[in-house]
Design a protein around this motif. Structure first.
Motif, PDB file in Angstrom:
ATOM      1  N   ASP A  64      -6.434 -14.645   3.915  1.00 28.95           N
ATOM      2  CA  ASP A  64      -6.145 -15.851   4.692  1.00 28.95           C
ATOM      3  C   ASP A  64      -5.423 -15.411   5.966  1.00 28.95           C
ATOM      4  O   ASP A  64      -5.285 -14.220   6.235  1.00 28.95           O
ATOM      5  CB  ASP A  64      -5.326 -16.853   3.855  1.00 28.95           C
ATOM      6  N   ALA A  65      -4.954 -16.370   6.747  1.00 34.71           N
ATOM      7  CA  ALA A  65      -4.361 -16.016   8.041  1.00 34.71           C
ATOM      8  C   ALA A  65      -2.832 -16.053   7.991  1.00 34.71           C
ATOM      9  O   ALA A  65      -2.182 -16.310   8.994  1.00 34.71           O
ATOM     10  CB  ALA A  65      -4.897 -16.955   9.114  1.00 34.71           C
ATOM     11  N   THR A  66      -2.260 -15.777   6.822  1.00 33.89           N
ATOM     12  CA  THR A  66      -0.795 -15.681   6.736  1.00 33.89           C
ATOM     13  C   THR A  66      -0.392 -14.290   7.229  1.00 33.89           C
ATOM     14  O   THR A  66      -0.273 -13.352   6.450  1.00 33.89           O
ATOM     15  CB  THR A  66      -0.311 -15.871   5.285  1.00 33.89           C
ATOM     16  N   TYR A  67      -0.243 -14.178   8.537  1.00 36.59           N
ATOM     17  CA  TYR A  67       0.064 -12.871   9.109  1.00 36.59           C
ATOM     18  C   TYR A  67       1.357 -12.311   8.518  1.00 36.59           C
ATOM     19  O   TYR A  67       2.291 -13.047   8.240  1.00 36.59           O
ATOM     20  CB  TYR A  67       0.139 -12.967  10.641  1.00 36.59           C
ATOM     21  N   ARG A  68       1.373 -11.037   8.277  1.00 38.11           N
ATOM     22  CA  ARG A  68       2.480 -10.251   7.689  1.00 38.11           C
ATOM     23  C   ARG A  68       2.615 -10.404   6.182  1.00 38.11           C
ATOM     24  O   ARG A  68       3.409  -9.690   5.572  1.00 38.11           O
ATOM     25  CB  ARG A  68       3.845 -10.594   8.325  1.00 38.11           C
ATOM     26  N   ASP A  69       1.868 -11.338   5.594  1.00 34.96           N
ATOM     27  CA  ASP A  69       2.018 -11.525   4.149  1.00 34.96           C
ATOM     28  C   ASP A  69       0.738 -12.174   3.626  1.00 34.96           C
ATOM     29  O   ASP A  69       0.775 -13.175   2.921  1.00 34.96           O
ATOM     30  CB  ASP A  69       3.243 -12.431   3.900  1.00 34.96           C
ATOM     31  N   ALA A  70      -0.398 -11.595   3.996  1.00 36.32           N
ATOM     32  CA  ALA A  70      -1.673 -12.275   3.773  1.00 36.32           C
ATOM     33  C   ALA A  70      -2.083 -12.255   2.299  1.00 36.32           C
ATOM     34  O   ALA A  70      -1.791 -11.312   1.570  1.00 36.32           O
ATOM     35  CB  ALA A  70      -2.742 -11.621   4.634  1.00 36.32           C
ATOM     36  N   GLU A  71      -2.758 -13.319   1.898  1.00 36.09           N
ATOM     37  CA  GLU A  71      -3.302 -13.459   0.538  1.00 36.09           C
ATOM     38  C   GLU A  71      -4.739 -12.971   0.535  1.00 36.09           C
ATOM     39  O   GLU A  71      -5.528 -13.363   1.403  1.00 36.09           O
ATOM     40  CB  GLU A  71      -3.373 -14.943   0.170  1.00 36.09           C
TER      41      GLU A  71
END
Ligand code: ADP
Ligand code: ASP
Ligand code: MG
Length: 418
Positions: free
Chosen positions: A151-158
């Protein structure tokens, strides 16, 4: 297929990279996928670049030059002549990084972070795969961003497991040494993402899971998983065998030798994880697999420094109940503050947390409106799995104990150094 992971410490200089070649000679490299981290402390150095970029600091250029110089020295030590094509390849990667810094318009810190910090792994794997070819090993460099989708959770992507599984199944060639980057992935718009600091172990597990690998080996500067971090405990002993369950507990409480997300995908398919020394690759190291929980059975010590102990109490002596607690947790989640220990009484609630992204100040402003907030910064959280009296005494010695919690298997103590 086997998956090997080499971390920053193993490739911190030319001697380290030559040593990777030696390890491969001893451990074999046919049908192997190498997952490699950035060299030495490159990720930290790139974090400084990012900070300088956002601070509009005069040091920006020199911080980039420092990273360049470090890699150039390694290149010169590895390849005698500058005519080798790897010099151009690495140079082009640095040009891309500089182009990004000069043209980026995004104000999103985490997005920019991932676009920049990823060069650490892109460059290290470029150097490593050229060196292995130079030494006569047939290699294939894989851009992990074409495989691991997130996904687009930058720095902690799923991780998007379905897409990732599809990409890996159809594109990884066997019978050859595959080399790819740890820590990175890409989102649906093909922007680079990262899986969280120290995430390369997890990358190895993702590939192993999708390839139904025979095993994963993470090569470390220690003999294996020990019952304490040998940097801080003189008498640490090697653990020969650990069950997945025990290893998940140890990693969860903060034994940094294995990234906590690594174990679950391996456990699901019962793929054994070996943690071995890159200095003595023929020694057995630690085996994490089905079987004995912990062999030898010893108390295991885990230290987490730089913790924050927060105590909340109700302003009007009302109880802190489920409703408040769920609201407090939602806030911790929203501010990406990791809770490592919880203790509550009728009117107060204490948590030991890690504020990796420095969000506590903002959170405190919200909490203070409803609760009386007290906190101690820079405290240390000790966890002892399978504790006994002697082990407990060791961690409490010469320290002020701020909080203590004991369950059947685990004892946790929050201390402040005297
Ligand atoms: P990498 O180079 O793969 O990133 P790390 O530095 O992340 O390696 O992990 C290796 C380090 O983990 C060791 O140098 C050691 O100091 C530390 N460590 C922490 N806990 C343990 C433990 N229980 N057993 C062995 N090493 C540990
Ligand atoms: N290079 C990244 C870091 O230092 C990922 C890793 O090494 O696992 O966090
Ligand atoms: Mg590491």
């Amino acid at each position: 297929m086997r998956v090997f992971k080499f971390g920053g410490a193993s490739v911190k200089d030319a001697a380290g990279i030559k040593n990777v070649y030696d390890v491969l000679q001893k451990a074999g490299y046919e049908d192997v996928l190498l997952v490699v981290s950035a060299m030495g402390k490159t990720t930290n150095a790139l974090e400084t670049v990012i900070k300088n970029y956002f601070d509009k600091s005069a040091e920006l250029n020199s911080s980039v030059q420092e990273v360049k110089k470090y890699h150039n020295q390694i290149l010169m030590d590895l390849f005698e002549e500058e005519k080798h094509e790897v010099f151009t390849a690495v140079n082009n990667q640095f040009s891309e990084l500089e182009y990004f810094l000069a043209h980026n318009k995004s104000p999103n810190y985490n997005f920019v972070y991932d676009q920049i910090v990823s060069y650490g792994e892109l460059i290290s794997t470029t150097i490593l795969s050229h060196f292995m070819s130079f030494m006569g090993i047939k290699t294939q460099w894989l851009d992990v961003r074409n495989y691991i989708k997130t996904d687009a959770t930058y720095r902690d992507a799923e991780v998007d497991w379905e897409l990732t599984q599809k990409n890996i199944a159809k594109n990884v060639k066997r019978k050859i040494l595959n080399i790819t980057q740890g820590f990175l992935g890409s989102d649906e718009n093909n922007f680079t993402t990262t899986l969280g600091r120290e995430g390369s172990d997890y990358t190895a597990a993702i590939f192993a899971y999708c390839l139904n690998a025979e095993s994963v080996t993470i090569w470390k500067d220690v003999p294996g998983v020990m019952n304490a971090d040998p940097r801080y405990f003189e008498n640490a002993s090697l653990l020969n065998q650990i069950s997945y369950r025990e290893a998940i507990e140890l990693a969860f409480y903060g034994a940094t030798v294995i990234h906590p997300k690594t174990l679950q995908p391996l456990q699901k398919k019962e793929i054994p994880l070996f943690v071995k020394s890159f200095i003595n690759p023929l020694l057995p190291g630690t085996r994490v697999a089905k079987g004995a929980d912990l062999e030898p059975y010893l108390p295991c010590f885990i230290v987490k420094r730089n913790q924050l102990l927060i105590s909340l109490s109700s302003i009007d002596f009302s109880f802190i109940m489920e409703e408040n607690i769920s609201e407090i947790f939602a806030l911790f989640h929203q501010f990406k503050i990791k809770v490592n220990l919880i203790q509550n009484s009728a009117i107060s609630f204490s948590v030991c947390v890690e504020d990796k992204f420095e969000n506590f100040k903002d959170l405190n402003a919200i909490l203070s409106k409803k609760f009386k907030v007290e906190f101690d910064e820079n405290v240390t959280l000790y966890t002892i799995r399978h504790f006994n009296d002697k082990a407990a005494a060791t961690v409490e010695e010469n320290k002020t104990v701020l909080l203590k919690q004991v369950s059947r298997e685990t004892m946790q103590v929050v201390t402040k150094e005297n």
